[in-house]
Design a protein around this motif. Sequence first.
Motif, PDB file in Angstrom:
ATOM      1  N   ASP A   8      14.430  30.828  56.170  1.00  0.00           N
ATOM      2  CA  ASP A   8      14.236  30.185  57.278  1.00  0.00           C
ATOM      3  C   ASP A   8      13.187  29.064  57.415  1.00  0.00           C
ATOM      4  O   ASP A   8      12.831  28.641  58.396  1.00  0.00           O
ATOM      5  N   GLY A   9      12.711  28.699  56.217  1.00  0.00           N
ATOM      6  CA  GLY A   9      11.632  27.714  56.026  1.00  0.00           C
ATOM      7  C   GLY A   9      10.529  27.970  55.400  1.00  0.00           C
ATOM      8  O   GLY A   9       9.782  27.079  55.329  1.00  0.00           O
ATOM      9  N   GLU A  10      10.174  29.144  55.374  1.00  0.00           N
ATOM     10  CA  GLU A  10       8.576  29.402  54.713  1.00  0.00           C
ATOM     11  C   GLU A  10       9.072  29.815  53.130  1.00  0.00           C
ATOM     12  O   GLU A  10       9.645  30.638  52.841  1.00  0.00           O
ATOM     13  N   ARG A  11       8.655  28.952  52.499  1.00  0.00           N
ATOM     14  CA  ARG A  11       8.939  28.830  51.168  1.00  0.00           C
ATOM     15  C   ARG A  11       8.104  29.448  50.338  1.00  0.00           C
ATOM     16  O   ARG A  11       6.711  29.352  50.511  1.00  0.00           O
ATOM     17  N   PRO A  12       8.172  30.095  49.078  1.00  0.00           N
ATOM     18  CA  PRO A  12       7.036  30.528  48.339  1.00  0.00           C
ATOM     19  C   PRO A  12       6.264  29.240  47.808  1.00  0.00           C
ATOM     20  O   PRO A  12       6.818  28.452  47.395  1.00  0.00           O
ATOM     21  N   ALA A  13       4.803  29.578  47.368  1.00  0.00           N
ATOM     22  CA  ALA A  13       3.990  28.549  46.786  1.00  0.00           C
ATOM     23  C   ALA A  13       4.677  28.147  45.351  1.00  0.00           C
ATOM     24  O   ALA A  13       5.264  29.250  44.701  1.00  0.00           O
ATOM     25  N   VAL A  14       4.446  26.771  45.029  1.00  0.00           N
ATOM     26  CA  VAL A  14       4.783  26.681  43.705  1.00  0.00           C
ATOM     27  C   VAL A  14       3.578  27.178  42.853  1.00  0.00           C
ATOM     28  O   VAL A  14       2.646  27.208  42.925  1.00  0.00           O
ATOM     29  N   ALA A  15       4.148  27.965  41.651  1.00  0.00           N
ATOM     30  CA  ALA A  15       3.387  28.705  40.638  1.00  0.00           C
ATOM     31  C   ALA A  15       2.521  27.790  39.947  1.00  0.00           C
ATOM     32  O   ALA A  15       3.072  26.710  39.247  1.00  0.00           O
ATOM     33  N   PRO A  16       1.335  27.789  39.865  1.00  0.00           N
ATOM     34  CA  PRO A  16       0.321  26.975  39.060  1.00  0.00           C
ATOM     35  C   PRO A  16       0.551  27.073  37.642  1.00  0.00           C
ATOM     36  O   PRO A  16       0.541  26.132  36.988  1.00  0.00           O
ATOM     37  N   LEU A  17       1.201  28.193  37.089  1.00  0.00           N
ATOM     38  CA  LEU A  17       1.404  28.160  35.520  1.00  0.00           C
ATOM     39  C   LEU A  17       2.619  27.336  35.326  1.00  0.00           C
ATOM     40  O   LEU A  17       2.603  26.593  34.323  1.00  0.00           O
ATOM     41  N   LEU A  18       3.736  27.380  36.341  1.00  0.00           N
ATOM     42  CA  LEU A  18       4.797  26.321  35.992  1.00  0.00           C
ATOM     43  C   LEU A  18       4.023  24.959  36.221  1.00  0.00           C
ATOM     44  O   LEU A  18       4.579  24.224  35.200  1.00  0.00           O
ATOM     45  N   LEU A  19       3.616  24.526  36.718  1.00  0.00           N
ATOM     46  CA  LEU A  19       2.772  23.146  36.711  1.00  0.00           C
ATOM     47  C   LEU A  19       1.938  22.910  35.702  1.00  0.00           C
ATOM     48  O   LEU A  19       2.153  21.912  34.869  1.00  0.00           O
ATOM     49  N   ARG A  20       1.264  23.933  35.176  1.00  0.00           N
ATOM     50  CA  ARG A  20       0.697  23.565  34.012  1.00  0.00           C
ATOM     51  C   ARG A  20       1.744  23.645  32.781  1.00  0.00           C
ATOM     52  O   ARG A  20       1.338  22.670  31.881  1.00  0.00           O
ATOM     53  N   ARG A  21       2.681  24.101  32.645  1.00  0.00           N
ATOM     54  CA  ARG A  21       3.676  24.094  31.733  1.00  0.00           C
ATOM     55  C   ARG A  21       4.368  22.951  31.549  1.00  0.00           C
ATOM     56  O   ARG A  21       4.510  22.265  30.532  1.00  0.00           O
ATOM     57  N   LEU A  22       4.534  22.380  32.851  1.00  0.00           N
ATOM     58  CA  LEU A  22       5.340  21.206  33.294  1.00  0.00           C
ATOM     59  C   LEU A  22       4.340  20.094  32.771  1.00  0.00           C
ATOM     60  O   LEU A  22       4.846  19.181  31.937  1.00  0.00           O
ATOM     61  N   ASP A  23       3.025  20.001  32.881  1.00  0.00           N
ATOM     62  CA  ASP A  23       2.293  19.144  32.610  1.00  0.00           C
ATOM     63  C   ASP A  23       2.136  18.959  31.112  1.00  0.00           C
ATOM     64  O   ASP A  23       2.025  17.779  30.628  1.00  0.00           O
ATOM     65  N   HIS A  24       1.879  19.783  30.494  1.00  0.00           N
ATOM     66  CA  HIS A  24       1.831  20.188  29.107  1.00  0.00           C
ATOM     67  C   HIS A  24       3.152  19.510  28.335  1.00  0.00           C
ATOM     68  O   HIS A  24       2.897  18.794  27.405  1.00  0.00           O
ATOM     69  N   LEU A  25       4.316  19.834  28.823  1.00  0.00           N
ATOM     70  CA  LEU A  25       5.477  19.175  28.233  1.00  0.00           C
ATOM     71  C   LEU A  25       5.395  17.721  28.614  1.00  0.00           C
ATOM     72  O   LEU A  25       5.777  16.756  27.542  1.00  0.00           O
ATOM     73  N   MET A  26       4.972  17.319  29.649  1.00  0.00           N
ATOM     74  CA  MET A  26       4.890  15.914  29.875  1.00  0.00           C
ATOM     75  C   MET A  26       3.962  14.974  29.220  1.00  0.00           C
ATOM     76  O   MET A  26       4.230  13.986  28.792  1.00  0.00           O
ATOM     77  N   THR A  27       2.595  15.501  29.253  1.00  0.00           N
ATOM     78  CA  THR A  27       1.560  14.771  28.472  1.00  0.00           C
ATOM     79  C   THR A  27       1.497  15.017  27.054  1.00  0.00           C
ATOM     80  O   THR A  27       1.060  14.085  26.253  1.00  0.00           O
ATOM     81  N   VAL A  28       1.497  16.366  26.916  1.00  0.00           N
ATOM     82  CA  VAL A  28       1.345  16.561  25.142  1.00  0.00           C
ATOM     83  C   VAL A  28       2.529  16.546  24.449  1.00  0.00           C
ATOM     84  O   VAL A  28       2.579  15.457  23.323  1.00  0.00           O
ATOM     85  N   GLU A  29       3.741  16.924  24.912  1.00  0.00           N
ATOM     86  CA  GLU A  29       5.035  16.802  24.038  1.00  0.00           C
ATOM     87  C   GLU A  29       5.748  15.432  24.478  1.00  0.00           C
ATOM     88  O   GLU A  29       6.699  15.053  23.750  1.00  0.00           O
ATOM     89  N   ARG A  30       5.258  14.822  25.359  1.00  0.00           N
ATOM     90  CA  ARG A  30       5.964  13.663  26.064  1.00  0.00           C
ATOM     91  C   ARG A  30       7.458  13.705  25.970  1.00  0.00           C
ATOM     92  O   ARG A  30       7.983  12.925  25.565  1.00  0.00           O
TER      93      ARG A  30
END
Length: 172
Positions: free
Chosen positions: A34-56
């Motif tokens: 109905d529109g109330e979505r769960p918050a984005v997991a901080p762990l997922l954001l950290r893993r995504l940031d690592h893939l983008m900045t470190v592993e490019r």
Amino acid sequence: SWNLFGAKAAAALPTPGVLATGSADERQSADQRDGERPAVAPLLLRRLDHLMTVERIYRQEGLSIGGLAAQLNVPEYRLRQAINEGLGHRNFNAFLNRYRIDDAKAALSDPTQDDVPVLTIAIDAGFQSIGPFNRTFKAATGVTPTEFRRQAQAKPGTAAENAGDRRIRQAD
């Protein structure tokens, strides 16, 4: 026969109250729909940031949201949510292009890469051809890659040289 089948069958059927209210997990799932979505997991954001900045990983040819989701071992919809809601990008391509343009800007500003063609820098950053690179670069910076390189070369000294000057002045 009622004793054999009726009681067991009736026990297996949900009661009307359970159908209407459901379990707490079912209610939460309904609320999310109905529109109330769960918050984005901080762990997922950290893993995504690592893939983008470190592993490019953005440099990988043919990178798709499905491929990136598989590498992160998350459903594609969760990755989309992280990119859109957690990081504020309008879509996957805008997210990727931010990293690619930052990479290209660093290469174009680097005096050691003055002889490297813009096309090579674009391909190294993850773009597949010069046209989309030029359009995306100009939309992000307001100038073409060649103009950006010219402006970067015209600036007096690089950031590293300026930092070295500050250290010398501090030693005096």
